[in-house]
Design a protein around this motif. Structure first.
Motif, PDB file in Angstrom:
ATOM      1  N   GLY A 103      68.957  44.296  16.712  1.00 39.04           N
ATOM      2  CA  GLY A 103      68.877  45.741  17.446  1.00 39.04           C
ATOM      3  C   GLY A 103      70.101  46.158  18.070  1.00 39.04           C
ATOM      4  N   ALA A 104      70.947  45.281  18.765  1.00 41.79           N
ATOM      5  CA  ALA A 104      72.142  45.460  19.256  1.00 41.79           C
ATOM      6  C   ALA A 104      72.177  46.747  20.152  1.00 41.79           C
ATOM      7  CB  ALA A 104      73.350  45.674  18.064  1.00 41.79           C
ATOM      8  N   LEU A 105      71.020  47.013  20.836  1.00 44.60           N
ATOM      9  CA  LEU A 105      71.363  48.209  21.985  1.00 44.60           C
ATOM     10  C   LEU A 105      71.923  47.841  22.910  1.00 44.60           C
ATOM     11  CD1 LEU A 105      67.380  49.368  21.993  1.00 44.60           C
ATOM     12  CD2 LEU A 105      69.256  50.208  20.537  1.00 44.60           C
ATOM     13  N   PHE A 106      72.777  48.830  23.596  1.00 42.44           N
ATOM     14  CA  PHE A 106      73.313  48.521  24.807  1.00 42.44           C
ATOM     15  C   PHE A 106      72.599  48.306  26.143  1.00 42.44           C
ATOM     16  CE2 PHE A 106      76.381  50.559  21.959  1.00 42.44           C
ATOM     17  CZ  PHE A 106      77.679  49.890  22.064  1.00 42.44           C
ATOM     18  N   THR A 107      72.503  47.345  26.615  1.00 45.85           N
ATOM     19  CA  THR A 107      71.371  46.811  27.768  1.00 45.85           C
ATOM     20  C   THR A 107      71.723  47.803  28.727  1.00 45.85           C
ATOM     21  OG1 THR A 107      72.702  44.920  28.428  1.00 45.85           O
ATOM     22  CG2 THR A 107      71.166  44.709  26.703  1.00 45.85           C
ATOM     23  N   SER A 108      72.875  48.301  29.183  1.00 42.96           N
ATOM     24  CA  SER A 108      73.097  49.128  30.308  1.00 42.96           C
ATOM     25  C   SER A 108      73.057  50.604  30.060  1.00 42.96           C
ATOM     26  CB  SER A 108      74.586  49.039  30.541  1.00 42.96           C
ATOM     27  OG  SER A 108      75.487  49.404  29.726  1.00 42.96           O
ATOM     28  N   MET A 109      72.304  51.121  28.904  1.00 40.43           N
ATOM     29  CA  MET A 109      72.046  52.347  28.934  1.00 40.43           C
ATOM     30  C   MET A 109      70.327  52.484  28.467  1.00 40.43           C
ATOM     31  SD  MET A 109      75.387  52.897  26.120  1.00 40.43           S
ATOM     32  CE  MET A 109      74.853  54.593  25.820  1.00 40.43           C
ATOM     33  N   THR A 110      69.977  53.531  28.665  1.00 35.58           N
ATOM     34  CA  THR A 110      68.564  53.950  28.425  1.00 35.58           C
ATOM     35  C   THR A 110      68.350  54.032  26.813  1.00 35.58           C
ATOM     36  OG1 THR A 110      68.765  56.293  28.472  1.00 35.58           O
ATOM     37  CG2 THR A 110      68.345  55.357  30.575  1.00 35.58           C
ATOM     38  N   VAL A 111      67.140  53.990  26.383  1.00 37.86           N
ATOM     39  CA  VAL A 111      66.939  54.109  25.225  1.00 37.86           C
ATOM     40  C   VAL A 111      67.339  55.572  24.545  1.00 37.86           C
ATOM     41  CG1 VAL A 111      64.972  54.429  23.319  1.00 37.86           C
ATOM     42  CG2 VAL A 111      64.833  52.601  25.174  1.00 37.86           C
ATOM     43  N   GLY A 112      67.109  56.632  25.263  1.00 37.63           N
ATOM     44  CA  GLY A 112      67.780  57.854  24.651  1.00 37.63           C
ATOM     45  C   GLY A 112      69.089  57.882  24.726  1.00 37.63           C
ATOM     46  N   ASP A 113      69.939  57.050  25.700  1.00 42.50           N
ATOM     47  CA  ASP A 113      71.432  57.241  25.495  1.00 42.50           C
ATOM     48  C   ASP A 113      71.924  56.472  24.375  1.00 42.50           C
ATOM     49  OD1 ASP A 113      71.684  59.075  27.812  1.00 42.50           O
ATOM     50  OD2 ASP A 113      71.893  57.270  29.342  1.00 42.50           O
ATOM     51  N   ASN A 114      71.075  55.173  24.080  1.00 40.42           N
ATOM     52  CA  ASN A 114      71.720  54.477  22.927  1.00 40.42           C
ATOM     53  C   ASN A 114      71.417  55.265  21.764  1.00 40.42           C
ATOM     54  OD1 ASN A 114      72.217  51.397  22.962  1.00 40.42           O
ATOM     55  ND2 ASN A 114      70.771  51.735  24.631  1.00 40.42           N
ATOM     56  N   VAL A 115      70.323  55.994  21.366  1.00 40.61           N
ATOM     57  CA  VAL A 115      69.982  56.966  20.400  1.00 40.61           C
ATOM     58  C   VAL A 115      71.129  58.070  20.190  1.00 40.61           C
ATOM     59  CG1 VAL A 115      68.431  58.261  19.018  1.00 40.61           C
ATOM     60  CG2 VAL A 115      67.840  56.071  20.308  1.00 40.61           C
ATOM     61  N   ALA A 116      71.544  58.578  21.389  1.00 49.06           N
ATOM     62  CA  ALA A 116      72.448  59.851  21.330  1.00 49.06           C
ATOM     63  C   ALA A 116      73.961  59.330  21.072  1.00 49.06           C
ATOM     64  CB  ALA A 116      72.218  60.404  22.752  1.00 49.06           C
ATOM     65  N   LEU A 117      74.107  58.139  21.413  1.00 51.12           N
ATOM     66  CA  LEU A 117      75.536  57.715  21.280  1.00 51.12           C
ATOM     67  C   LEU A 117      76.340  58.123  19.955  1.00 51.12           C
ATOM     68  CD1 LEU A 117      77.689  56.122  22.942  1.00 51.12           C
ATOM     69  CD2 LEU A 117      77.067  54.234  21.826  1.00 51.12           C
ATOM     70  N   PRO A 118      75.796  57.785  19.135  1.00 48.07           N
ATOM     71  CA  PRO A 118      76.548  58.473  17.744  1.00 48.07           C
ATOM     72  C   PRO A 118      77.056  59.801  17.817  1.00 48.07           C
ATOM     73  CG  PRO A 118      74.871  56.798  17.069  1.00 48.07           C
ATOM     74  CD  PRO A 118      74.749  57.199  18.582  1.00 48.07           C
TER      75      PRO A 118
END
Length: 276
Positions: A103-118
């Motif tokens: 998955g490699a999600l950033f654990t310090s960020m919310t799900v929404g912020d992870n998706v919005a990052l790119p």
């Protein structure tokens, strides 16, 4: 959110989306890929199968540009990865998506912020548009309403889907999956397989899936490439792979342990030779 059942037409193209010719790869003095030829047509779902140590992960690293070929050529969306500069590679990576095994999600960020990052990193869209686009992609992977949760609050299957939402948020033309079913129960794995098929049909993506899961591979693949010891044993449809008379392919399909032949001289050399 339900993705439309009827796929959009995929334009015919003579040029493959991925074209690999004569790819060799080494780790130190150990050669792990041997003259790999590999091409993927537009709109295709290609599954790369093989046992542990067959070279699947090394091939994937070359396909997404994390390793440049020492011998041979890799062309992705018409770009020669060995000759591309930093800017050209960055522009290319904006057109591809990668769903990593864990998955490699950033654990310090919310799900929404992870998706919005790119979108925040690679576009000049305003924040309201970014928020709407990221939530739309969460809806596509059936995670609508989960944008404010942290990755630690998600199940393993939900982490995979959130990572997929991030990978497709910029509507890539080409998508890579690394062991998408790893660690998932059969029901969640089947749901993810179905989502991969829907994404190809609805978003006209070309998809490459690296996996050792036979049931998943046979469900989603248009064509299958089988690797063994860094060599391509065959590329074909599910029926062609099942009908192959190659002993190693049949060992893989029927989960038969392979007999390891020991070369005594090579074994002694490995024990006594000094490292370079």
């Amino acid at each position: 959110m339900t993705i439309p059942d009827s796929p959009l037409p995929i334009p015919a193209s003579a040029e493959p989306i991925i074209d690999v010719r004569g790819l060799d790869a080494w780790y130190g003095r150990r050669q792990v890929l041997h003259g790999v030829d590999f091409s993927v047509a537009p709109g295709e779902i290609r599954v790369v199968m093989g046992g542990s140590g067959s070279g699947k992960s090394t091939l994937l690293r070359h396909l997404i540009g994390l390793q440049k070929p020492r011998a041979g050529a890799v062309r992705l969306l018409g770009t020669d990865l060995a000759r591309a500069g930093a800017r050209e590679l960055l522009a290319l990576r904006r057109r591809i998506g990668v769903s990593f095994q864990g998955g490699a999600l950033f654990t310090s960020m919310t799900v929404g912020d992870n998706v919005a990052l790119p979108l925040r990193e690679h576009t000049r869209l305003d924040e309201n548009t970014i928020r709407i686009m990221s939530r739309l992609k969460l809806e596509v992977v059936n995670l609508g309403g989960f944008q404010d949760l942290m990755p630690s609050q998600l199940s393993g299957g939900m982490v995979k889907r959130a990572a997929l939402a991030r990978a497709i948020v910029m509507d890539p033309r080409l998508m890579f999956f690394d062991e998408p079913s790893a660690g998932l129960d059969p029901v969640v794995s089947a749901e993810l397989d179905e989502l991969i098929l829907q994404l190809r049909d609805a978003m006209r993506m070309t998809i490459v899936v690296v996996t050792h899961e036979l049931e998943s591979a046979f469900k989603i693949a248009d064509t299958i490439t089988v690797l063994d010891h860094g060599r391509v044993l065959m590329t074909g449809t599910m029926a062609q792979v099942r009908a192959s008379d190659n002993e190693r392919i049949q060992d893989l399909l029927n989960r038969r342990p392979r007999e390891v032949e020991v070369d005594v001289d090579a074994y002694l050399r490995r024990l006594t030779e000094e490292e370079a």
